[in-house]
Design an enzyme around this catalytic site. Structure first.
Site, PDB file in Angstrom:
ATOM      1  N   GLY A   1      -5.351 -23.671   0.901  1.00  0.00           N
ATOM      2  CA  GLY A   1      -4.287 -24.448   0.277  1.00  0.00           C
ATOM      3  C   GLY A   1      -4.682 -25.904   0.119  1.00  0.00           C
ATOM      4  O   GLY A   1      -5.846 -26.235  -0.149  1.00  0.00           O
ATOM      5  N   SER A   2      -3.732 -26.811   0.325  1.00  0.00           N
ATOM      6  CA  SER A   2      -3.911 -28.216  -0.067  1.00  0.00           C
ATOM      7  C   SER A   2      -4.956 -28.979   0.734  1.00  0.00           C
ATOM      8  O   SER A   2      -5.430 -30.024   0.279  1.00  0.00           O
ATOM      9  CB  SER A   2      -2.570 -28.943   0.014  1.00  0.00           C
ATOM     10  N   THR A   3      -5.331 -28.537   1.931  1.00  0.00           N
ATOM     11  CA  THR A   3      -6.406 -29.229   2.650  1.00  0.00           C
ATOM     12  C   THR A   3      -7.716 -29.131   1.871  1.00  0.00           C
ATOM     13  O   THR A   3      -8.597 -29.981   2.006  1.00  0.00           O
ATOM     14  CB  THR A   3      -6.595 -28.643   4.059  1.00  0.00           C
TER      15      THR A   3
END
Length: 633
Positions: A295-297
């Site tokens: 995801g966003s990491t």
């Protein structure tokens, strides 16, 4: 007659020559085996110690009781004494004593006090030899990482098996000369070859930092009734790992007892193969054995590549309407109402999916994959714990606009938590791809360094300038953006939140995570927290960022990193903490009134009038400027 006698004598000479020359070695070996009795003296396995010399694994002295059948004078009397002292069945002990074998073990792992009592009887034919049992003083601490040994004192999982060659030592022997009936020859005595103790393995892991990571991980998983979780803490400059926590864990002193109560009740009904499958699952190290969609990491990697390739600048603007149509597919942003017009830096702060889809498109599939390979998502990190998995990616020829867009914000690619930590470290440490590791030194029994363990570093994944820019941008994520709940006055914290949706998407299950590092100007410590399938509120910035903040608040001073307050922080009224009140069951208006009186803000989720969930929970200490998230129904 003379001729016959001469022929016989000549024949005997030939026979003697055949026996001595042709079969001499074979018969000598048989004679040695007949007259020599060998007993193994087990070598003490080396200790495993943490960065400060605290013992994590050691070998305690125990004893093995065995008998030599032909040297027993009174089988029944000997059996009676051994059965009484060892708490064994008399008939079973007598049966073992009466077996006509060279050496028969009666009981292993006998404590020293019991062994000494048996030794005092001076029983002929009873042998008492020292051996060792592996012991883990901290029980379940770092269980999946440290690993354990089998009955033969050889490593089975974790660091115990990786560094087996250094820890194992060399067994010794006791040789006794006996006659043809197996009775010890008097006056000859024993020949002893002493065992060589194994070496000590010193780790970068710190017991204090590991214990605290495990406490926080267990707490957040229980609060959110989550499936499992992981917490990794590492030095992003050299790859030394300070803590690696998995939950659920297990007791290293009893590794073959399942830690699931429901499974334990049915354990005896399972086949041996099924039991081993469950045990292997219990022993799995989520940090390195399992892949997940980050995801966003993962946007840290996309942003680094885009800056390095100069397809974006800090002041570039983007417009988010809540979604972006790629090819024939509409892909939503986490904020469905859109972020409006924003700069690149604000896009990172807001974790805006359309911004990163645009960056991936600007890079193109070829260049995007070039950076996936530069950050080595297609390879193992080389961590010194066995069983590491490799990232799972589409083949380049199968990557279309939709696949490229979703990979840009961390979907359609699966990596291990350790791969993410390594890549993120390169993004902020100047562009160097380090090798994560635990092993530091091999020591002798006196603590002298015999070997310093070395690990490779690959330089120039991205430039130092781009890395410096990434540090500053990720610092604003915590000071101004979605990672605000990780903010600590006086410390420069950088990081990135993530809320990754698990497959199938229709399941509505998520992995919440936060990756943080400090200080921004010169990162000395990086932490990654993952919570798998939290119930209720599931956002990474809400669930994980406060936990990492709490961890940093305690371990940054422990590491000698002093706070450096800005003038704004010193002059503001937001320095310090407050205790979160209980809001569950209150109406929204009551919660708002209490928040106003105590001077904190509410972050409201859901539609309704009654507070059904709050995070952080009642009684927790949080920063004065942090928000308390409530869910209304």
């Amino acid at each position: 007659m003379m001729g016959v006698l001469l022929a016989i004598i000549v024949g005997l000479f030939f026979r003697i020559g055949y026996i001595q020359i042709k079969r001499g070695d074979y018969l000598q070996d048989k004679a040695d085996k007949l007259h020599n009795r060998e007993r193994t003296l087990e070598a003490k396995r080396g200790d495993i110690v943490d960065a400060n010399g605290v013992v994590l694994a050691t070998s305690a002295s125990i004893n093995r009781i065995s008998v030599i059948h032909n040297q027993i004078d009174d089988a029944e009397g000997t059996a009676r004494i051994l059965a009484q002292e060892l708490g064994l069945n008399y008939d079973e002990v007598l049966e073992k004593i009466q077996k006509r074998v060279a050496l028969q073990v009666i009981q292993d792992k006998v404590d020293t006090e019991t062994a000494n009592r048996i030794r005092a009887y001076e029983l002929p034919g009873v042998m008492i030899d020292e051996n060792f049992q592996r012991y883990y003083p901290y029980g379940s601490l770092a269980a999946q990482t440290i690993g354990f040994v089998g009955s033969d004192s050889q490593g089975i999982i974790g660091l115990e098996v990786k560094y087996d060659q250094y820890l194992q030592g060399i067994d010794g022997q006791i040789q006794t000369l006996t006659d043809a009936k197996g009775r010890e020859v008097e006056g000859v005595g024993e020949q002893k070859v002493a065992p060589v103790e194994g070496n000590t393995l010193q780790l970068s892991l710190d017991v204090t930092m590991q214990e605290y990571a495990e406490q926080l991980l267990e707490r957040v998983l229980k609060q959110k009734n989550a499936k499992k979780g992981a917490f990794i803490v590492m030095n992003p400059q050299n790859g030394e790992i300070y803590a690696m926590a998995n939950y659920p864990n297990f007791d290293l002193n009893d590794p073959f007892t399942i830690n699931d109560e429901a499974l334990a009740e049915q354990w005896d009904t399972f086949s041996q193969e099924t039991q081993m499958d469950y045990l292997n699952q219990m022993w799995r190290n989520f940090c390195i054995n399992d892949t997940y969609e980050p995801g966003s990491t993962f946007k840290i990697i996309t942003a680094s590549a885009a800056l390095q390739e100069k397809v974006v600048s800090l002041d570039d603007t983007f417009t988010c309407t809540g979604s972006l149509t790629v090819a024939d597919r509409r892909i939503r942003c986490a904020k469905t109402t859109g972020h409006g017009t924003q700069t690149f830096v604000q896009g990172v702060q807001n974790s805006c999916n359309p911004v990163f889809m645009t960056l991936a498109a600007r890079l193109g599939a070829d260049r995007f994959y070039q950076y996936l390979k530069l950050f080595q998502f297609d390879q193992k990190t080389g961590i010194d714990v066995p069983g590491e998995a490799i990232g799972i990616m589409h083949k380049l020829e199968n990557v279309g606009p939709v696949e490229l867009a979703t990979m840009g914000f961390g979907q359609s690619i699966a990596i291990t938590p350790m791969q993410l930590m390594r890549a993120a470290s390169a993004a902020v440490n100047g562009g160097n791809l380090i090798t994560p590791h635990f092993g530091v030194n091999i020591l002798d029994s006196e603590g002298t360094v015999l070997k310093k363990l070395e690990f490779e570093t690959e330089e120039g994944v991205i430039s130092e300038d781009v890395s410096a820019t990434m540090r500053e941008v990720l610092g604003t994520v915590v000071s101004e953006g979605g990672g605000r709940k990780a903010y600590i006055p006086g410390y420069q914290i950088g990081g990135k939140t993530a809320t990754s949706q698990k497959l199938p998407r229709s399941s509505k299950k998520y992995i919440s995570s936060f990756l943080g590092f400090a200080p921004v100007s010169d990162p000395q410590v990086m932490a990654l927290l993952l919570v798998d399938e939290p119930e209720g509120i599931y956002y990474g910035g809400t669930v994980c960022a406060p936990i990492v903040r709490e961890y940093f608040e305690n371990i940054l001073p422990y590491l000698g990193i002093e706070p450096n307050y800005t003038e704004e922080e010193l002059s503001g009224d937001d320095v310090g903490t407050f205790t979160v009140p209980g809001l569950l069951g209150k109406s929204y208006s009551e919660a708002k009134t209490l928040a106003s009186e105590m001077g904190f803000e509410l972050d409201v989720l859901g539609e309704g009038e009654i507070v059904m969930e709050q995070y952080p929970g009642e009684g927790e200490e949080i920063n004065k400027d942090a928000k308390v998230v409530i869910y209304l129904e």
